[in-house]
Design a protein around this motif. Structure first.
Motif, PDB file in Angstrom:
ATOM      1  N   ARG A   7       0.814  -1.215   0.000  1.00 13.72           N
ATOM      2  CA  ARG A   7       0.000   0.000   0.000  1.00 13.72           C
ATOM      3  C   ARG A   7       0.848   1.265   0.000  1.00 13.72           C
ATOM      4  NH1 ARG A   7      -2.380  -3.010   4.012  1.00 13.72           N
ATOM      5  NH2 ARG A   7      -1.585  -1.636   5.627  1.00 13.72           N
ATOM      6  N   SER A   8       2.165   1.141   0.226  1.00 14.22           N
ATOM      7  CA  SER A   8       2.984   2.318   0.484  1.00 14.22           C
ATOM      8  C   SER A   8       4.020   2.667  -0.584  1.00 14.22           C
ATOM      9  CB  SER A   8       3.727   2.134   1.812  1.00 14.22           C
ATOM     10  OG  SER A   8       2.822   1.838   2.848  1.00 14.22           O
ATOM     11  N   VAL A   9       4.621   1.670  -1.222  1.00 12.04           N
ATOM     12  CA  VAL A   9       5.716   1.935  -2.164  1.00 12.04           C
ATOM     13  C   VAL A   9       5.579   1.051  -3.404  1.00 12.04           C
ATOM     14  CG1 VAL A   9       7.362   2.610  -0.355  1.00 12.04           C
ATOM     15  CG2 VAL A   9       7.248   0.230  -1.077  1.00 12.04           C
ATOM     16  N   PRO A  64      -6.244   1.403  -9.059  1.00 13.52           N
ATOM     17  CA  PRO A  64      -7.063   2.494  -9.599  1.00 13.52           C
ATOM     18  C   PRO A  64      -6.980   3.794  -8.805  1.00 13.52           C
ATOM     19  CG  PRO A  64      -8.286   0.448  -9.654  1.00 13.52           C
ATOM     20  CD  PRO A  64      -7.011   0.167  -8.900  1.00 13.52           C
ATOM     21  N   GLU A  65      -6.863   3.710  -7.486  1.00 24.78           N
ATOM     22  CA  GLU A  65      -6.893   4.944  -6.679  1.00 24.78           C
ATOM     23  C   GLU A  65      -5.637   5.803  -6.825  1.00 24.78           C
ATOM     24  OE1 GLU A  65      -5.435   1.666  -3.904  1.00 24.78           O
ATOM     25  OE2 GLU A  65      -7.002   1.862  -5.416  1.00 24.78           O
ATOM     26  N   ASP A  67      -3.563  -3.168 -11.295  1.00 21.26           N
ATOM     27  CA  ASP A  67      -3.427  -4.167 -10.239  1.00 21.26           C
ATOM     28  C   ASP A  67      -3.964  -3.539  -8.960  1.00 21.26           C
ATOM     29  OD1 ASP A  67      -2.764  -6.013  -8.274  1.00 21.26           O
ATOM     30  OD2 ASP A  67      -0.873  -6.551  -9.249  1.00 21.26           O
ATOM     31  N   PRO A  68      -5.174  -3.917  -8.537  1.00 24.80           N
ATOM     32  CA  PRO A  68      -5.768  -3.290  -7.360  1.00 24.80           C
ATOM     33  C   PRO A  68      -4.996  -3.547  -6.069  1.00 24.80           C
ATOM     34  CG  PRO A  68      -7.140  -5.096  -8.136  1.00 24.80           C
ATOM     35  CD  PRO A  68      -6.036  -4.920  -9.133  1.00 24.80           C
ATOM     36  N   ARG A  69      -4.072  -4.500  -6.077  1.00 24.28           N
ATOM     37  CA  ARG A  69      -3.331  -4.854  -4.867  1.00 24.28           C
ATOM     38  C   ARG A  69      -2.117  -3.976  -4.613  1.00 24.28           C
ATOM     39  NH1 ARG A  69      -1.787 -10.557  -6.822  1.00 24.28           N
ATOM     40  NH2 ARG A  69      -1.187  -9.124  -8.478  1.00 24.28           N
ATOM     41  N   LYS A  70      -1.498  -3.455  -5.706  1.00 20.51           N
ATOM     42  CA  LYS A  70      -0.217  -2.774  -5.513  1.00 20.51           C
ATOM     43  C   LYS A  70       0.184  -1.947  -6.730  1.00 20.51           C
ATOM     44  CE  LYS A  70       2.450  -6.818  -7.023  1.00 20.51           C
ATOM     45  NZ  LYS A  70       1.410  -7.798  -7.162  1.00 20.51           N
TER      46      LYS A  70
END
Length: 164
Positions: A14-16, A95-96, A108-111
């Motif tokens: 979620r961070s890098v 996406p965000e 890739d919604p995970r990373k």
């Protein structure tokens, strides 16, 4: 090789951006055109066809990461030099945080991942396992559906780069 506890890895995702290898086995069809090897896998998009790959672990070379993912997914090694250079560098965004740009990237919604992308050859007959539910070769003009979002663009870029 060092391993991260799942909760720490989730925080990092979620961070890098994460360094990853993306690779696709290629062979010549009986008609003389290129065919790409894809796996069928479960994903955030349901079951989809996609290239192989994943993250590079701390202390692991790019070639070692490719071989590990090939063995984990297809029970086989690939033909790749000790210090391979990518055919393409492809970016994957959730996406965000996806940028507004005039070029293609994968979803890739995970990373957020930076994919060093390689064209390879298989050394033997693959046996799908772990994340690979199936494995097949396809011509570029007859790719299966559904594909992981961005995979078709990546394949086109990798093949045009490696065959030119």
């Amino acid at each position: 090789m060092s391993f991260l506890p799942p909760e720490l890895y989730a925080t990092l995702e979620r961070s890098v951006p994460l360094a990853c290898v993306d690779f696709v086995p290629v062979r010549e069809s009986r008609a003389g055109s290129a065919e790409v090897g894809l796996i069928l896998r479960d994903s955030p998009f349901g079951q989809v066809w996609c290239h192989l790959g994943g993250r590079i672990r701390h202390g692991e070379t790019i070639a070692q990461a490719i071989q590990r993912h090939a063995l984990d997914t297809l029970s086989i090694r690939v033909d790749i030099p000790e210090d391979p250079q990518p055919a393409w560098v492809y970016q994957w965004f959730p996406p965000e945080v996806a940028p507004v740009v005039d070029w293609a990237f994968g979803t890739d919604p995970r990373k957020h991942a930076i994919g060093l992308s390689f064209v390879t050859s298989l050394m033997g007959d693959p046996t799908p396992r772990n994340e690979a539910l199936d494995f097949e070769f396809f011509s570029l003009d007859a790719l299966p559906e559904p594909l992981w979002p961005g995979c078709e663009d990546l394949l086109g870029r990798m093949l045009s780069s490696s065959l030119s």
